[in-house]
Design a protein around this motif. Sequence first.
Motif: not given
Length: 311
Positions: A28-47
């Motif tokens: 949860v960011e300071q502005d109230g937005t909820a952000t998900y940080v992916p676990r993947g470490t490559t572009p394809d994995a993140v997508r």
Amino acid sequence: MRPAEPELAPAEHARAIFRELFERELHVEQDGTATYVPRGTTPDAVRTELLDLVCALVAHGHDVQVLERSRVVWHGVGADAIAVVPGAPGLTTAFDDLELARVHWTRFYGQDRGVPQPSPFAAWVAQRVPASLGTVIELGCGNGRDTAVVAQGRRALGMDYSPTAIERNRAAWAGSRLDFAQVDVSDAESLAAATAGWFDDGPVAVYSRFFVHAISDEAEATLLAFLRESLPTGSVVYLEFRTEQDASTPKVFGEHYRRFVDPDALVARLSAGDHFVLEHAERGHGLAVYKDEDPYVARLVLTKVDPTGAP
């Protein structure tokens, strides 16, 4: 009397849903937005990871939109929009057309549209499937509306990439001779696993409506190779799809990934090495009218033959 549960702030509501569905945390960011940080470490994995999350949220009835191909906005969680954005630094995570199409079809098949009516093509094919063919395979079965009509009491396998569609179909047709499987036609192993045992009794009918134009060139190549190499001799393939002449016509279901296929070129690709004989071909308007849309489509019927000429 059970006390009312405290009303959660939008971001906390989103966090609670994420924990329940995925056992994962949102930041949860300071502005109230909820952000998900992916676990993947490559572009394809993140997508892939983000796409799975988006489709799961859509399948559970949440209003999720993909903006600018990379920013995922989750509406209706509390009073405000909740953003779930790619957070892995330095990675490009924009979704391509096919990935966005997966979100589209997950949403489409997750909606209750009542009892679906079979297509005109299904009725046309049902009158022409030889009695000697005891099995029907449908490629891109969607909501299953055509599977039972074409099968007419035969055992049938409907295949689709959408897990939402397959889950609904299995529930709707439980106890019948219809089976459904989630399949990625771009993966030869997925096709082989889904159809294992279905060709043991000899030739089959393969039915596919508005599917060939909805897959990529690469997926088509894998699918056609599978049909050439795996279908028993004597099997009959029935195809209906949008052609190049349909590119500019208005579409009822708006813009999502589509190709517009040259029928002659498709026949040549499928028949490579004389594996199929073209039995019927027609194209034009009036074949697949739906509401206000009259697409320009092609219908093909091809029979699998032994390229060596053996009977």
